[in-house]
Design an enzyme around this catalytic site. Structure first.
Site, PDB file in Angstrom:
ATOM      1  N   ASP A   1       0.841  -1.197   0.000  1.00 26.33           N
ATOM      2  CA  ASP A   1       0.000   0.000   0.000  1.00 26.33           C
ATOM      3  C   ASP A   1       0.877   1.249   0.000  1.00 26.33           C
ATOM      4  O   ASP A   1       1.714   1.411   0.883  1.00 26.33           O
ATOM      5  CB  ASP A   1      -0.908  -0.019   1.248  1.00 26.33           C
ATOM      6  CG  ASP A   1      -2.122   0.893   1.091  1.00 26.33           C
ATOM      7  OD1 ASP A   1      -2.044   1.863   0.311  1.00 26.33           O
ATOM      8  OD2 ASP A   1      -3.141   0.627   1.751  1.00 26.33           O
TER       9      ASP A   1
ATOM     10  N   ARG B   1      -0.558   4.298  -0.098  1.00 30.50           N
ATOM     11  CA  ARG B   1      -1.405   5.432   0.288  1.00 30.50           C
ATOM     12  C   ARG B   1      -1.067   5.888   1.711  1.00 30.50           C
ATOM     13  O   ARG B   1      -1.725   5.522   2.668  1.00 30.50           O
ATOM     14  CB  ARG B   1      -2.883   5.037   0.203  1.00 30.50           C
ATOM     15  CG  ARG B   1      -3.314   4.699  -1.213  1.00 30.50           C
ATOM     16  CD  ARG B   1      -4.681   4.069  -1.215  1.00 30.50           C
ATOM     17  NE  ARG B   1      -4.698   2.826  -0.441  1.00 30.50           N
ATOM     18  CZ  ARG B   1      -5.761   2.068  -0.273  1.00 30.50           C
ATOM     19  NH1 ARG B   1      -6.901   2.405  -0.804  1.00 30.50           N
ATOM     20  NH2 ARG B   1      -5.684   0.958   0.431  1.00 30.50           N
TER      21      ARG B   1
END
Ligand SMILES: [Zn+2]
Length: 235
Positions: free
Chosen positions: A155, A157
């Protein structure tokens, strides 16, 4: 500073009053159009907004008086080419977006922040195709193993300052966040937003159970997976 535009600019813009610059971001809106909800009803109560930050673009759907609501419902969703555009049944992205929209309409207040540049947990559109194509070819599940086998992180983000700014734009400091992802909750709290979690779990189907099992067991998502039986996933 104004973001760089790669698209044509309007020739006569002296009357444009829907574009506003706020510090490091630009906001365009509101747009008012009727939207269909997953229960079949159509609502005209949503406002849609565009936000452009130096690195990323977002759309926001808002309903009701967010400033006056103590803990409005909120959803932060990343764009998913498979779910949002092609109605993929492998992931829960489209279901979660539609369910969030429906719940907010039911309450009459809330916000959805939609991150347009966060394909595949911000791996990018090209790489999201690569992960799925190579994952399929190599026989990996597509949530963690396919990413790892190509050397990607799970990930990317990690920047929630944009989301914080959008929430603050509407006067929101506390949210009931519809999410199963503990990482999102943690990172949003780090930005000073008070977050109370509201589960947003898609019912299991034969198509989504692999992805949801991986999300729970390998990414620690807060899922109940009721009715799963005794199936297990490769560790
Ligand atoms: Zn998806």
């Amino acid at each position: 500073m104004r973001a760089t535009h790669r698209h044509p600019m309007p020739q006569q813009d002296q009357d444009i009053q829907t574009v506003h610059q706020f510090g490091r971001y630009e906001c365009i809106g509101p747009v008012r159009i009727p939207l269909r909800l997953s229960n079949g009803k159509v609502t005209t109560q949503y406002s849609l907004w565009y936000f452009e930050f130096p690195r990323e673009k977002y759309a926001a759907l808002t309903m009701g008086n967010l400033k006056k609501t103590k803990h409005p419902l909120a959803r932060v969703e990343s764009v998913c080419i498979w779910g949002h555009f092609f109605d993929s049944q492998y992931c829960d992205c489209e279901w979660q977006l539609q369910e969030a929209k429906r719940r907010i309409a039911e309450e009459g207040t809330g916000i959805v922040i939609f991150a347009f540049d966060q394909h595949g947990k911000s791996v990018g559109l090209r790489n999201h195709f690569l992960v799925y194509a190579e994952g399929y070819r190599r026989g990996h599940e597509l949530v963690v193993d396919a990413y790892k086998s190509l050397g990607f992180d799970e990930d990317y983000r990690t920047n929630y300052a944009d989301v914080r700014d959008i929430l603050q734009h509407f006067g929101v400091k506390r949210v009931r966040l519809m999410s199963n992802n503990p990482q999102r909750i943690k990172l949003l709290r780090k930005q000073g937003i008070a977050v109370q979690r509201v589960p947003l779990e898609m019912p299991l189907t034969q198509w989504n159970e692999e992805e949801l099992m991986v999300k729970k067991r390998k990414l620690g998502h807060l899922l109940r997976l009721e009715g799963l039986g005794k199936k297990s996933v490769k560790q």
